[in-house]
Design an enzyme around this catalytic site. Sequence first.
Site, PDB file in Angstrom:
ATOM      1  N   ARG A 115      -3.303  -9.990   5.325  1.00  0.00           N
ATOM      2  CA  ARG A 115      -3.866 -10.028   3.968  1.00  0.00           C
ATOM      3  C   ARG A 115      -2.789  -9.521   3.013  1.00  0.00           C
ATOM      4  O   ARG A 115      -2.394  -8.354   3.072  1.00  0.00           O
ATOM      5  CB  ARG A 115      -5.123  -9.162   3.888  1.00  0.00           C
ATOM      6  CG  ARG A 115      -5.850  -9.223   2.552  1.00  0.00           C
ATOM      7  CD  ARG A 115      -7.121  -8.387   2.584  1.00  0.00           C
ATOM      8  NE  ARG A 115      -7.851  -8.468   1.326  1.00  0.00           N
ATOM      9  CZ  ARG A 115      -7.643  -7.705   0.265  1.00  0.00           C
ATOM     10  NH1 ARG A 115      -6.708  -6.752   0.318  1.00  0.00           N
ATOM     11  NH2 ARG A 115      -8.364  -7.859  -0.834  1.00  0.00           N
ATOM     12  N   LYS A 138       0.822  -1.207   0.000  1.00  0.00           N
ATOM     13  CA  LYS A 138       0.000   0.000   0.000  1.00  0.00           C
ATOM     14  C   LYS A 138       0.857   1.259   0.000  1.00  0.00           C
ATOM     15  O   LYS A 138       2.070   1.217   0.207  1.00  0.00           O
ATOM     16  CB  LYS A 138      -0.939  -0.011   1.213  1.00  0.00           C
ATOM     17  CG  LYS A 138      -2.089  -1.000   1.059  1.00  0.00           C
ATOM     18  CD  LYS A 138      -3.096  -0.876   2.179  1.00  0.00           C
ATOM     19  CE  LYS A 138      -4.316  -1.756   1.913  1.00  0.00           C
ATOM     20  NZ  LYS A 138      -5.305  -1.702   3.017  1.00  0.00           N
TER      21      LYS A 138
END
Length: 293
Positions: A266, A232
């Site tokens: 995740r 991210k």
Amino acid sequence: MQDICFSPAQTLRCPGGRVLDLRHPQVMGILNLTPDSFYEGSRVASETELLRRAEAMLSAGAAVLDLGSYSSRPGAEDISIEEEKRRLLPALEAVRRAFPEAFLSVDTFRAAVAVEAVAAGADILNDISGGTLDADMLPTAGQLGVPYILMHLRGTPQTMTQQTHYEDDLVLELTRYFRDKLTTLRTHGVTDVVLDPGFGFAKTPAQSHELLRRLPELRVLNLPILAGLSRKSMVYKPLGLQPEAALAGTIALNTLALRGGARLLRVHDVAEAVQTIQLVSNTFPPTPTPISP
């Protein structure tokens, strides 16, 4: 918050009597069915590639596969329910046929998609909106009787970058949000819940790093925590990189998340996450958490 009871605290009871044990951290592998995911390397273009990638993730140690067909990157296109189903359901059915014992999660905030996904073989609902984008989602989760991943989000994927101002302390606001949502989930009969603080969702990179540093404060809710940090912007932007070069940074932040109490990582890169868990567990052996009767 002592009146909110979800049991057993570190397990997820899935369809078919199967139990996903989160007393020890596990890995959730990301299977993107969108053509515009922020990380190009995660996009799946065919059923053959999907099954190959699913097999590789499971072989590398993924406990869960998370399939999503609605891109939640900032500013992503808002596709229709019909398009989301068209992308998701055939892929979900194919993975379920090929890997009947795998734990499968669906990344959707729409109740109508959730209903058909569970019928097609999904075990877990992963809702980025915490029920805020579809009023039917939380009642539907209760009716379906599957575990629910509750994430914190403000606005929508299209507007969340303008929703990063918090009047109160960030972690205090998240704790209140989770407390209120858990009360609602309990009224609908949902008892197997994982908390996702939503790194990068309506949070600047600096806010996400603060949240990661203070992750242990969310353990007061006594529920498993999912950390979705993989590649991210909070990883690559401070380093002046792009998502394709963010694996090392992801490993570093996943290590911090594990030390903060995360039980589910995740990720796009399963083998590296499994190795991270092994090394962190070897260095800092966890205190066993008993399964509630």
